[in-house]
Design a protein around this motif. Structure first.
Motif, PDB file in Angstrom:
ATOM      1  N   MET A   1      27.957  41.925  36.034  1.00 37.53           N
ATOM      2  CA  MET A   1      28.512  42.063  37.372  1.00 37.53           C
ATOM      3  C   MET A   1      28.913  40.719  37.979  1.00 37.53           C
ATOM      4  O   MET A   1      29.563  40.677  38.997  1.00 37.53           O
ATOM      5  N   ILE A   2      28.484  39.611  37.375  1.00 34.98           N
ATOM      6  CA  ILE A   2      28.808  38.301  37.947  1.00 34.98           C
ATOM      7  C   ILE A   2      30.210  37.902  37.508  1.00 34.98           C
ATOM      8  O   ILE A   2      30.527  37.879  36.327  1.00 34.98           O
ATOM      9  N   GLY A   3      31.084  37.579  38.462  1.00 38.11           N
ATOM     10  CA  GLY A   3      32.474  37.292  38.146  1.00 38.11           C
ATOM     11  C   GLY A   3      32.970  36.026  38.799  1.00 38.11           C
ATOM     12  O   GLY A   3      32.215  35.084  39.045  1.00 38.11           O
ATOM     13  N   ASP A   4      34.270  35.993  39.079  1.00 35.40           N
ATOM     14  CA  ASP A   4      34.905  34.826  39.678  1.00 35.40           C
ATOM     15  C   ASP A   4      34.379  34.593  41.098  1.00 35.40           C
ATOM     16  O   ASP A   4      33.901  35.518  41.759  1.00 35.40           O
ATOM     17  N   PRO A   5      34.489  33.352  41.598  1.00 29.21           N
ATOM     18  CA  PRO A   5      33.992  33.070  42.947  1.00 29.21           C
ATOM     19  C   PRO A   5      34.732  33.871  44.027  1.00 29.21           C
ATOM     20  O   PRO A   5      35.959  33.947  44.016  1.00 29.21           O
ATOM     21  N   VAL A   6      33.966  34.483  44.901  1.00 29.34           N
ATOM     22  CA  VAL A   6      34.547  35.118  46.084  1.00 29.34           C
ATOM     23  C   VAL A   6      34.427  34.187  47.287  1.00 29.34           C
ATOM     24  O   VAL A   6      35.039  34.404  48.324  1.00 29.34           O
ATOM     25  N   LEU A   7      33.605  33.154  47.118  1.00 27.39           N
ATOM     26  CA  LEU A   7      33.384  32.173  48.175  1.00 27.39           C
ATOM     27  C   LEU A   7      33.302  30.791  47.549  1.00 27.39           C
ATOM     28  O   LEU A   7      32.600  30.600  46.556  1.00 27.39           O
ATOM     29  N   ARG A   8      34.044  29.846  48.119  1.00 33.56           N
ATOM     30  CA  ARG A   8      34.018  28.471  47.609  1.00 33.56           C
ATOM     31  C   ARG A   8      34.081  27.493  48.788  1.00 33.56           C
ATOM     32  O   ARG A   8      35.047  27.477  49.551  1.00 33.56           O
ATOM     33  N   LEU A   9      33.016  26.700  48.925  1.00 31.77           N
ATOM     34  CA  LEU A   9      32.981  25.631  49.916  1.00 31.77           C
ATOM     35  C   LEU A   9      33.071  24.300  49.173  1.00 31.77           C
ATOM     36  O   LEU A   9      32.337  24.087  48.197  1.00 31.77           O
ATOM     37  N   PRO A  30      29.786  33.592  43.043  1.00 37.52           N
ATOM     38  CA  PRO A  30      30.583  34.526  42.241  1.00 37.52           C
ATOM     39  C   PRO A  30      30.431  35.965  42.718  1.00 37.52           C
ATOM     40  O   PRO A  30      29.503  36.295  43.470  1.00 37.52           O
ATOM     41  N   GLN A  31      31.319  36.809  42.267  1.00 40.97           N
ATOM     42  CA  GLN A  31      31.270  38.222  42.616  1.00 40.97           C
ATOM     43  C   GLN A  31      29.982  38.843  42.115  1.00 40.97           C
ATOM     44  O   GLN A  31      29.534  38.595  40.998  1.00 40.97           O
ATOM     45  N   GLY A  32      29.370  39.662  42.974  1.00 40.98           N
ATOM     46  CA  GLY A  32      28.207  40.446  42.591  1.00 40.98           C
ATOM     47  C   GLY A  32      26.883  39.725  42.642  1.00 40.98           C
ATOM     48  O   GLY A  32      25.876  40.263  42.189  1.00 40.98           O
ATOM     49  N   GLN A  33      26.840  38.530  43.212  1.00 37.16           N
ATOM     50  CA  GLN A  33      25.590  37.772  43.261  1.00 37.16           C
ATOM     51  C   GLN A  33      24.932  37.874  44.632  1.00 37.16           C
ATOM     52  O   GLN A  33      25.610  37.848  45.661  1.00 37.16           O
ATOM     53  N   PHE A  34      23.605  37.999  44.627  1.00 34.85           N
ATOM     54  CA  PHE A  34      22.823  38.007  45.867  1.00 34.85           C
ATOM     55  C   PHE A  34      22.231  36.612  46.038  1.00 34.85           C
ATOM     56  O   PHE A  34      21.376  36.188  45.254  1.00 34.85           O
ATOM     57  N   ARG A 194      20.162  46.124  46.081  1.00 34.14           N
ATOM     58  CA  ARG A 194      20.623  47.260  45.278  1.00 34.14           C
ATOM     59  C   ARG A 194      22.119  47.491  45.472  1.00 34.14           C
ATOM     60  O   ARG A 194      22.851  47.726  44.500  1.00 34.14           O
ATOM     61  N   ILE A 195      22.583  47.399  46.697  1.00 30.87           N
ATOM     62  CA  ILE A 195      24.006  47.572  46.977  1.00 30.87           C
ATOM     63  C   ILE A 195      24.820  46.489  46.284  1.00 30.87           C
ATOM     64  O   ILE A 195      25.878  46.751  45.701  1.00 30.87           O
ATOM     65  N   SER A 196      24.323  45.263  46.314  1.00 29.92           N
ATOM     66  CA  SER A 196      25.001  44.160  45.644  1.00 29.92           C
ATOM     67  C   SER A 196      25.133  44.444  44.150  1.00 29.92           C
ATOM     68  O   SER A 196      26.199  44.263  43.553  1.00 29.92           O
ATOM     69  N   ALA A 197      24.056  44.929  43.537  1.00 28.20           N
ATOM     70  CA  ALA A 197      24.063  45.190  42.103  1.00 28.20           C
ATOM     71  C   ALA A 197      24.921  46.398  41.749  1.00 28.20           C
ATOM     72  O   ALA A 197      25.684  46.365  40.777  1.00 28.20           O
ATOM     73  N   GLU A 198      24.817  47.464  42.527  1.00 31.97           N
ATOM     74  CA  GLU A 198      25.540  48.699  42.204  1.00 31.97           C
ATOM     75  C   GLU A 198      27.036  48.582  42.464  1.00 31.97           C
ATOM     76  O   GLU A 198      27.851  49.109  41.699  1.00 31.97           O
ATOM     77  N   ASP A 199      27.409  47.905  43.544  1.00 26.24           N
ATOM     78  CA  ASP A 199      28.817  47.862  43.947  1.00 26.24           C
ATOM     79  C   ASP A 199      29.513  46.564  43.560  1.00 26.24           C
ATOM     80  O   ASP A 199      30.718  46.427  43.771  1.00 26.24           O
TER      81      ASP A 199
END
Length: 272
Positions: A1-9, A30-34, A194-199
């Motif tokens: 579930m971990i993908g490209d960055p959705v946030l970059r500072l 990255p996408q899908g990370q808590f 759970r929402i982070s992991a599932e979605d």
């Protein structure tokens, strides 16, 4: 579930009234990370979250949220970006006299053209989705109950369900469990995890509680004095190392206070 960055500072700095709040902070999520964002009061956690969705603009460096630079967005484009970013606050922001279901439905108001009055004024498809999200947070059976009769933990879960109705690609949570007891805090954070992991939704959640951060997060990022001082996977991270972030900050505050007292004493002696 971990993908490209959705946030970059990148080397982000921010100050208010001559006081530096964030100093050269760089961070990729990255996408899908808590991500648990921890640190003492005044470390810059809330400011960082508000920079992400354009509530504040950086003084230096750049912020890219879901591929957009909030500082360069037009008003309409910033509004569209914020619709893709869910925000869960410490204060739940619910209308107490309305039902849990209607409070969740209010999460769709930005996408609707006309004002809505009562649950039945919303489209049926939205009502179904709202109940589904209440079910995901364990409150489908309370959907017709007034929010001001729910417990604090239940109200925060309603706020999470309202955020989910936006179909966010990123969720920011600013001290979402600060006013809750430990048991309710764990329930809320486990739901977000759970929402982070599932979605596959990235979550950046600011917290003070070291144990909760280690128990629920994939990754822990710590700020102290506006600087990023720790960034590690939660698995295997010792609680003692994380507590040092707070203890060092307290020691620095105590030293500063002692210095102020000594200076005040010298001034008093001269005045005498």
């Amino acid at each position: 579930m971990i993908g490209d960055p959705v946030l970059r500072l990148s080397e982000v700095g921010k100050g208010f009234h001559g006081t530096t709040v964030l100093d050269g902070v760089s961070l990729d999520v990255p996408q899908g990370q808590f991500v648990a964002l921890v640190g003492p009061s005044g470390a810059g956690k809330s400011t960082l979250l508000r920079l992400v969705n354009g509530m504040h603009l950086p003084d230096s460096g750049t912020v890219r949220t879901l591929g957009e630079n909030p500082a360069a967005c037009s008003r309409s484009r910033l509004r569209a970006l914020r619709a893709r970013v869910g925000f869960v606050f410490q204060q739940f922001g619910l209308v107490g006299r309305l039902s849990a279901l209607e409070n969740v439905l209010m999460g769709s108001l930005a996408t609707l053209r006309l004002p809505r009055y009562g649950v039945m004024s919303y489209p049926r498809a939205l009502r179904i989705r709202a109940v589904e999200h209440l079910d995901r947070v364990g409150l489908a059976d309370r959907r017709f109950q007034r929010c001001d009769t729910l417990s604090g933990g239940q109200q925060q879960r309603v706020a999470v369900a309202r955020t989910l109705l936006q179909s966010p690609e990123l969720i920011l949570a600013d001290e979402p469990v600060a006013s809750l007891d430990p048991a309710a805090s764990m329930v809320v954070l486990e739901i977000l995890k759970r929402i982070s992991a599932e979605d596959g939704i990235s979550v950046v959640c600011s917290l003070h509680q070291v144990e909760l951060a280690l128990a629920t997060a994939d990754r822990v990022v710590a700020l102290r004095g506006g600087r990023l001082v720790l960034d590690e996977p939660a698995a295997g991270l010792a609680a003692e190392r994380l507590r040092e972030v707070y203890e060092t900050a307290r020691a620095g505050s105590a030293q500063a206070g002692a210095g102020d007292a000594q200076r005040d004493g010298r001034v008093g002696a001269r005045d005498g």
